[in-house]
Design a protein around this motif. Sequence first.
Motif, PDB file in Angstrom:
ATOM      1  N   ARG A 147       0.713  -1.518  -0.281  1.00  0.00           N
ATOM      2  CA  ARG A 147       0.315   0.011   0.125  1.00  0.00           C
ATOM      3  C   ARG A 147       0.671   1.567   0.336  1.00  0.00           C
ATOM      4  NH1 ARG A 147      -3.473  -2.585   4.699  1.00  0.00           N
ATOM      5  NH2 ARG A 147      -4.452  -4.103   3.838  1.00  0.00           N
ATOM      6  N   GLN A 148       0.397   1.769  -0.975  1.00  0.00           N
ATOM      7  CA  GLN A 148       1.590   3.763  -1.138  1.00  0.00           C
ATOM      8  C   GLN A 148       2.445   3.679  -1.446  1.00  0.00           C
ATOM      9  OE1 GLN A 148      -0.247   5.137   2.919  1.00  0.00           O
ATOM     10  NE2 GLN A 148      -1.999   5.606   1.790  1.00  0.00           N
ATOM     11  N   VAL A 149       3.027   2.627  -1.851  1.00  0.00           N
ATOM     12  CA  VAL A 149       4.611   2.018  -2.666  1.00  0.00           C
ATOM     13  C   VAL A 149       4.188   2.882  -3.621  1.00  0.00           C
ATOM     14  CG1 VAL A 149       6.269   0.443  -2.972  1.00  0.00           C
ATOM     15  CG2 VAL A 149       5.252   0.230  -0.494  1.00  0.00           C
ATOM     16  N   SER A 150       5.552   3.720  -4.050  1.00  0.00           N
ATOM     17  CA  SER A 150       5.639   3.852  -5.593  1.00  0.00           C
ATOM     18  C   SER A 150       7.275   2.726  -6.448  1.00  0.00           C
ATOM     19  CB  SER A 150       6.672   5.662  -5.428  1.00  0.00           C
ATOM     20  OG  SER A 150       5.287   5.887  -4.950  1.00  0.00           O
ATOM     21  N   SER A 151       6.866   2.150  -6.959  1.00  0.00           N
ATOM     22  CA  SER A 151       7.935   1.721  -7.771  1.00  0.00           C
ATOM     23  C   SER A 151       8.363   1.826  -8.575  1.00  0.00           C
ATOM     24  CB  SER A 151       7.632  -0.355  -7.590  1.00  0.00           C
ATOM     25  OG  SER A 151       8.700  -0.842  -7.878  1.00  0.00           O
ATOM     26  N   ASP A 152       8.898   2.397  -9.678  1.00  0.00           N
ATOM     27  CA  ASP A 152       9.201   3.010 -10.661  1.00  0.00           C
ATOM     28  C   ASP A 152      10.382   2.672 -11.647  1.00  0.00           C
ATOM     29  OD1 ASP A 152       7.185   4.794  -9.674  1.00  0.00           O
ATOM     30  OD2 ASP A 152       8.934   5.966  -9.150  1.00  0.00           O
ATOM     31  N   ASP A 153      10.395   3.242 -12.899  1.00  0.00           N
ATOM     32  CA  ASP A 153      11.470   2.636 -13.704  1.00  0.00           C
ATOM     33  C   ASP A 153      12.206   1.257 -13.701  1.00  0.00           C
ATOM     34  OD1 ASP A 153      11.423   5.070 -14.947  1.00  0.00           O
ATOM     35  OD2 ASP A 153      12.447   6.338 -13.171  1.00  0.00           O
ATOM     36  N   ASN A 154      11.804   0.532 -12.603  1.00  0.00           N
ATOM     37  CA  ASN A 154      12.522  -0.960 -13.013  1.00  0.00           C
ATOM     38  C   ASN A 154      12.675  -1.928 -14.023  1.00  0.00           C
ATOM     39  OD1 ASN A 154      12.475  -0.872  -9.790  1.00  0.00           O
ATOM     40  ND2 ASN A 154      10.187  -0.573  -9.463  1.00  0.00           N
ATOM     41  N   GLY A 155      13.851  -2.786 -14.144  1.00  0.00           N
ATOM     42  CA  GLY A 155      13.978  -3.375 -15.644  1.00  0.00           C
ATOM     43  C   GLY A 155      12.103  -4.218 -15.762  1.00  0.00           C
ATOM     44  N   THR A 156      11.611  -4.746 -15.287  1.00  0.00           N
ATOM     45  CA  THR A 156      11.070  -5.893 -15.804  1.00  0.00           C
ATOM     46  C   THR A 156       9.491  -5.117 -14.961  1.00  0.00           C
ATOM     47  OG1 THR A 156      12.075  -6.675 -15.532  1.00  0.00           O
ATOM     48  CG2 THR A 156       9.681  -7.941 -16.394  1.00  0.00           C
ATOM     49  N   TRP A 157       9.324  -5.688 -13.883  1.00  0.00           N
ATOM     50  CA  TRP A 157       7.664  -4.797 -12.855  1.00  0.00           C
ATOM     51  C   TRP A 157       7.932  -4.112 -11.249  1.00  0.00           C
ATOM     52  CZ3 TRP A 157       8.878 -11.229 -12.565  1.00  0.00           C
ATOM     53  CH2 TRP A 157       7.954 -11.440 -14.193  1.00  0.00           C
ATOM     54  N   GLY A 158       7.278  -3.050 -11.477  1.00  0.00           N
ATOM     55  CA  GLY A 158       7.282  -2.509 -10.152  1.00  0.00           C
ATOM     56  C   GLY A 158       6.812  -3.189  -9.306  1.00  0.00           C
ATOM     57  N   ILE A 159       5.539  -3.522  -9.365  1.00  0.00           N
ATOM     58  CA  ILE A 159       5.277  -4.517  -8.216  1.00  0.00           C
ATOM     59  C   ILE A 159       4.568  -6.176  -9.084  1.00  0.00           C
ATOM     60  CG2 ILE A 159       2.948  -5.109  -6.378  1.00  0.00           C
ATOM     61  CD1 ILE A 159       3.329  -1.734  -6.009  1.00  0.00           C
ATOM     62  N   ALA A 160       5.467  -6.844  -8.206  1.00  0.00           N
ATOM     63  CA  ALA A 160       5.517  -7.889  -8.957  1.00  0.00           C
ATOM     64  C   ALA A 160       5.412  -9.937  -7.913  1.00  0.00           C
ATOM     65  CB  ALA A 160       6.024  -8.892 -10.674  1.00  0.00           C
ATOM     66  N   GLN A 161       4.195 -10.453  -7.761  1.00  0.00           N
ATOM     67  CA  GLN A 161       3.526 -11.568  -7.484  1.00  0.00           C
ATOM     68  C   GLN A 161       3.309 -12.413  -7.992  1.00  0.00           C
ATOM     69  OE1 GLN A 161       0.215 -10.563  -4.979  1.00  0.00           O
ATOM     70  NE2 GLN A 161      -1.164 -11.817  -5.903  1.00  0.00           N
ATOM     71  N   GLU A 162       3.656 -14.173  -7.057  1.00  0.00           N
ATOM     72  CA  GLU A 162       3.829 -15.591  -8.188  1.00  0.00           C
ATOM     73  C   GLU A 162       3.512 -16.073  -6.809  1.00  0.00           C
ATOM     74  OE1 GLU A 162       6.412 -16.931 -10.383  1.00  0.00           O
ATOM     75  OE2 GLU A 162       7.722 -14.897 -10.491  1.00  0.00           O
ATOM     76  N   ARG A 163       1.804 -17.295  -7.933  1.00  0.00           N
ATOM     77  CA  ARG A 163       1.772 -17.591  -6.293  1.00  0.00           C
ATOM     78  C   ARG A 163       1.150 -17.886  -5.074  1.00  0.00           C
ATOM     79  NH1 ARG A 163       1.263 -22.618  -9.507  1.00  0.00           N
ATOM     80  NH2 ARG A 163       2.946 -23.233 -10.728  1.00  0.00           N
ATOM     81  N   SER A 164       0.670 -16.247  -5.352  1.00  0.00           N
ATOM     82  CA  SER A 164       0.023 -15.926  -3.384  1.00  0.00           C
ATOM     83  C   SER A 164      -0.931 -15.488  -3.890  1.00  0.00           C
ATOM     84  CB  SER A 164       1.170 -14.321  -3.868  1.00  0.00           C
ATOM     85  OG  SER A 164       1.779 -14.556  -3.518  1.00  0.00           O
ATOM     86  N   THR A 165      -1.816 -15.499  -2.793  1.00  0.00           N
ATOM     87  CA  THR A 165      -3.100 -15.472  -2.557  1.00  0.00           C
ATOM     88  C   THR A 165      -3.911 -14.376  -1.480  1.00  0.00           C
ATOM     89  OG1 THR A 165      -2.428 -17.251  -0.617  1.00  0.00           O
ATOM     90  CG2 THR A 165      -3.541 -17.583  -3.138  1.00  0.00           C
ATOM     91  N   ARG A 166      -4.645 -14.092  -1.469  1.00  0.00           N
ATOM     92  CA  ARG A 166      -5.303 -12.809  -0.563  1.00  0.00           C
ATOM     93  C   ARG A 166      -4.629 -11.925  -0.818  1.00  0.00           C
ATOM     94  NH1 ARG A 166      -8.143 -16.873   3.620  1.00  0.00           N
ATOM     95  NH2 ARG A 166      -6.157 -17.756   3.443  1.00  0.00           N
ATOM     96  N   SER A 167      -4.104 -11.395  -1.930  1.00  0.00           N
ATOM     97  CA  SER A 167      -3.588  -9.858  -1.947  1.00  0.00           C
ATOM     98  C   SER A 167      -4.129  -8.739  -2.275  1.00  0.00           C
ATOM     99  CB  SER A 167      -2.141 -10.057  -2.526  1.00  0.00           C
ATOM    100  OG  SER A 167      -1.561 -10.901  -2.253  1.00  0.00           O
ATOM    101  N   ASP A 168      -3.740  -7.419  -1.419  1.00  0.00           N
ATOM    102  CA  ASP A 168      -4.474  -6.397  -1.232  1.00  0.00           C
ATOM    103  C   ASP A 168      -3.231  -5.501  -1.810  1.00  0.00           C
ATOM    104  OD1 ASP A 168      -5.666  -3.955  -0.993  1.00  0.00           O
ATOM    105  OD2 ASP A 168      -5.709  -4.202   0.830  1.00  0.00           O
ATOM    106  N   LEU A 169      -3.267  -5.091  -3.145  1.00  0.00           N
ATOM    107  CA  LEU A 169      -2.145  -4.195  -3.374  1.00  0.00           C
ATOM    108  C   LEU A 169      -3.004  -3.055  -3.753  1.00  0.00           C
ATOM    109  CD1 LEU A 169      -0.489  -6.576  -6.666  1.00  0.00           C
ATOM    110  CD2 LEU A 169      -0.588  -6.362  -3.655  1.00  0.00           C
ATOM    111  N   SER A 170      -2.966  -1.891  -2.918  1.00  0.00           N
ATOM    112  CA  SER A 170      -4.044  -0.579  -3.677  1.00  0.00           C
ATOM    113  C   SER A 170      -3.145   0.320  -3.384  1.00  0.00           C
ATOM    114  CB  SER A 170      -4.736  -0.845  -1.642  1.00  0.00           C
ATOM    115  OG  SER A 170      -5.596  -2.394  -2.615  1.00  0.00           O
TER     116      SER A 170
END
Length: 361
Positions: A147-170
Amino acid sequence: MTKRQIPLLGCAVLLAASGLGLTAPAASAATTLHVAPGDSIQAAVDAAKPGDTVRIAPGTYRESVRITTSGITLRGAGEATKLLPAPGAPTKTGKAAADSCAAAGNGICVQGTEAEPVEGVTLRSLSLSGYAKSGVWALWTDRLAVRQVSSDDNGTWGIAQERSTRSDLSGNSVSGNGDAGIFVANTVTEEAGATDTLGTRVRGNDMSGNRIGATVRRVRNLTVEDNHITDNCAGLFLVGDESKPRAGALTVRDNRIVANNRSCPATARLPRIQGAGIVLTGTEDTLVESNTIWNNVGDSPFSGGVVLFKSVVGVPGTGNVVRGNVVLGNGSADLANRDTAGTGNRFDANVCNVSEPAGLC
């Protein structure tokens, strides 16, 4: 040095009178560990126990952080808390290994295992940029909150998840990332059926200047809502294929997807992307409703407001519903069904001018 601050504990009280007693058991209180510029965030995370908070003061921290403990919170002071790659770490153009968070080119990793997922971790109010792979990367997590995270100018993804459940990306901001600003997938290392996310939410985020605003790939039971997505090559990709269970049971609502008109070159898997609002490829039983989709214009195979497209392996979409959206000024069409082998796909009560084929508006 990392400082450990322990709040005052309540007293344990024992009342006993003629067979009647009331006991207040002693509880282990949560602890706040403070990190200042020059301290190691990783050292504080390693010392934290479930329920603890690691508070990061304003400043610049050149490191990557790996979290494997459930129930901890990593909290900064907003944009004033900046994480950058450590000197000598892989850069956006360097080669990344896969043996640790830093060596893989990631900023913050939340990493569990299939047998023991990491649960209840919160990342909040901080900024990451310039990592070779991802600002935030999560694997085998449950109830992760970013929450309230800035993720900028990264080579592939800003915020990424795999094999995960019940996440809140807000409430996050992701911009200038080499692939998707937000990426939610089953796995990128093998062919496998869709992961049931059990209700992951991607909501209230700003996504701009990425290749794709958000990619939702081979997952089920996920909601994308109330995001602002602009100035990417494509706004939102919902991706499925022939794997079982199929990707689907997704809900996309109340998003503002405007002018995603940058042009991105073809890759080994996809043709050139430009001017794409929402693209559904190979999904089933997905609902796209009440979105505002304006002025996404291009001449790639994916160009248009809402586009149904067969998957890269040729699997058609089935049972997808596009309804109640305002889809205007998009080119080459506001609504486009280019998945000619798809079945049970519907376009209902949308406000639009141009469709492919005609008659969908």
